[in-house]
Design an enzyme around this catalytic site. Structure first.
Site, mmCIF file in Angstrom:
data_model
loop_
_atom_site.group_PDB
_atom_site.id
_atom_site.type_symbol
_atom_site.label_atom_id
_atom_site.label_comp_id
_atom_site.label_asym_id
_atom_site.label_seq_id
_atom_site.Cartn_x
_atom_site.Cartn_y
_atom_site.Cartn_z
ATOM 1 N N HIS A 20 -45.273 26.727 -1.544
ATOM 2 C CA HIS A 20 -46.569 26.040 -1.515
ATOM 3 C C HIS A 20 -47.681 26.919 -2.066
ATOM 4 O O HIS A 20 -47.578 28.148 -2.080
ATOM 5 C CB HIS A 20 -46.911 25.533 -0.112
ATOM 6 C CG HIS A 20 -46.835 26.573 0.984
ATOM 7 N ND1 HIS A 20 -45.661 27.109 1.438
ATOM 8 C CD2 HIS A 20 -47.813 27.148 1.730
ATOM 9 C CE1 HIS A 20 -45.900 27.963 2.420
ATOM 10 N NE2 HIS A 20 -47.202 28.018 2.601
ATOM 11 N N HIS A 80 -40.830 18.345 6.069
ATOM 12 C CA HIS A 80 -41.450 19.442 6.796
ATOM 13 C C HIS A 80 -42.935 19.128 6.985
ATOM 14 O O HIS A 80 -43.605 18.749 6.039
ATOM 15 C CB HIS A 80 -41.285 20.729 5.954
ATOM 16 C CG HIS A 80 -41.564 21.972 6.718
ATOM 17 N ND1 HIS A 80 -42.822 22.458 6.897
ATOM 18 C CD2 HIS A 80 -40.738 22.824 7.361
ATOM 19 C CE1 HIS A 80 -42.763 23.568 7.611
ATOM 20 N NE2 HIS A 80 -41.511 23.809 7.906
ATOM 21 N N HIS A 94 -46.502 31.125 -2.262
ATOM 22 C CA HIS A 94 -45.543 31.793 -1.381
ATOM 23 C C HIS A 94 -44.558 30.759 -0.863
ATOM 24 O O HIS A 94 -44.651 29.582 -1.187
ATOM 25 C CB HIS A 94 -46.239 32.551 -0.246
ATOM 26 C CG HIS A 94 -47.139 31.700 0.601
ATOM 27 N ND1 HIS A 94 -48.285 31.113 0.128
ATOM 28 C CD2 HIS A 94 -47.064 31.333 1.899
ATOM 29 C CE1 HIS A 94 -48.875 30.434 1.088
ATOM 30 N NE2 HIS A 94 -48.158 30.536 2.176
HETATM 31 FE FE LIG Z 1 -48.123 29.317 3.913
#
Ligand SMILES: [Fe+2]
Length: 448
Positions: free
Chosen positions: A346, A303, A379
């Site tokens: 992250h 990603h 989050h």
């Molecule tokens: Fe973020």
């Protein structure tokens, strides 16, 4: 919101709502435009007599000696010089606030629903309320996020924000921004940037309008460098739209409102200050249609960092982060193999403010919702999304209709008192409940 007091654009002041505006193209380049032929003088900006009886006025948005690539200044040729106005008196700014605020930055995750006002007689300026911000205009760094809800056009009011440039992000209702340098029409999916100090008025093209404004106190927004990507892709220069000259030659009472060092100041005029007949230079307002963004992403695994979606940036420090980056998440294909495709878990050294304009965002959120995740606040995917993405078949998948704006800043955001009363999605943090530990299970690694 009542529509009784709404006033659409349909008079001679602004032109017809059905008027199809035309634009120039580019960003940062030198442009010139004249509403009356022969306004611009070849080879000079301060002729002894400006054609058509106009006056020449310089607007410098960067210091005179700024490097050419970043220098922003324009000469405007207008009916009256800007200095012709009454004395400024401070006025009440309502819910429009400027950081620093009283409350300390919070490490919690926040999610607000779309902004709807109960006031039925606000224009774009009186209908603004500040949600959060960092830095300050005094330090010329940081940003503030405001929401707006308007039910009438500004008509006899003109605004200039001398604290920062304004990134205007409509959610509902189309608006026409009549600036000193011409007109911009804006709808959901488009954003506009009004340079610091430029005078403008916002008129409604529909019964009401809501959206957000991001005020940038730092370096002027510019295109990010493309590095190894090369010369094409992401936001292409030709896709930015700049108004052609348009002016009003009107003698009528107008209130000129300046936002200056965090406060609103008003002066009276007996004429419209939107009286620029022609202009040339590199400082101008512009708009951008998010549908023109050319996204890039992974072709094999994993990603990308969201920086790959940046289309405007206000730089600060190359290591510690931007004053403000603006990113667009728009329709795109997801094709990564043997990868977890949603954004993973992250914790970033920069904070992020997200604006969910259109698309599917999960159960709790609707278009117009916003989230704040301050620096280092963890989050990532909700537990259901985690389970779904772990199990999904990884065939090519199209993200349809999505429009999300992401604002990143190196400075922690403070909330205003208004943010406390703005309706929040109450169960936002519940999405991370119910995580299943797998270590030690049949699927996880056995510990000996
Ligand atoms: Fe973020």
């Amino acid at each position: 919101m009542s529509t009784e007091n709404s006033e659409r654009v349909d008079d001679a002041t602004t032109g017809s709502a059905s008027e199809e505006l035309i634009y120039q193209s580019g960003l940062g380049n030198e442009l010139e435009t004249e509403a009356i032929p022969g306004t611009l003088t070849v080879g000079q900006n301060s002729p002894q007599r400006v054609p058509h009886g106009l006056v020449s006025e310089l607007i410098s948005g960067t210091t005179f000696t700024a490097p050419r690539a970043h220098n922003r200044r324009s000469y405007v040729f207008r009916i009256r010089p800007s200095v012709v106005h009454g004395r400024f008196e401070q006025i009440d700014g309502g819910n429009l606030r400027t950081p620093p605020f009283d409350a300390p930055p919070s490490p919690n995750n926040y999610c607000w629903g779309p902004f709807t006002s109960t006031v039925s007689d606000d224009d774009f300026i009186s209908g603004m309320a500040t949600l959060c911000g960092n830095g300050s205009p005094h330090s010329q760094s940081g940003m503030a996020v405001h929401v707006y809800a308007a039910t009438r056009s500004m008509h006899d009011r003109v605004f200039a924000d001398t604290d920062g440039e304004m990134l205007i992000i409509p959610q509902t209702g189309r608006i026409r921004i009549f600036t000193e340098m011409g007109k911009l029409d804006l709808r959901l999916g488009e954003v506009a940037v009004i340079p610091k100090g430029l005078k403008f008025r916002v008129d409604l093209l529909d019964d009401s309008a809501t959206g957000l404004v991001c005020e940038n106190f730092g370096l002027p927004l510019r295109l990010p460098e493309l590095g190894l990507i090369g010369t094409n892709g992401l936001a292409n220069v030709a896709d930015f739209e700049i108004p052609v000259a348009a002016f009003e030659d009107q003698e009528r009472p107008v209130q000129l409102v300046h936002k200056f060092a965090g406060n609103l100041w008003a002066a009276s005029l007996e004429h419209s200050p939107l009286d620029v007949v022609g202009w040339r230079g590199s400082l101008y307002p512009f708009k951008y249609d998010l549908d023109r963004f050319v996204p890039m992403g992974p072709l094999s695994v994993d990603h990308p960092d969201p920086s790959i979606f940046t289309f405007l940036t206000s730089p600060s420090d190359p290591i510690l982060g931007p004053n403000m980056d603006v990113m667009a998440l728009t329709p795109r294909w997801l094709v990564a193999e043997r990868s977890f495709r949603p954004p993973g878990y992250h914790r970033n050294c920069v904070g992020e403010f997200s604006i969910f304009l259109a698309g599917e965002f999960g159960k709790a959120m609707e278009p117009g919702s916003t989230t704040l995740t301050n620096n280092w606040t963890p989050h990532g995917p909700g537990t259901r999304t985690l389970e779904m993405a772990r199990a999904m078949e990884l065939s090519p998948q199209k993200v349809e209709d999505q429009k999300i704006l992401l604002l990143e800043s190196r400075f922690p955001m403070q909330l205003t008192q208004f943010a406390d009363v703005m309706p929040q999605v109450s169960n936002y943090a519940a999405q991370w409940e119910g995580f299943t530990k797998r270590l030690g299970t049949q699927e996880g690694i056995q510990i000996r």
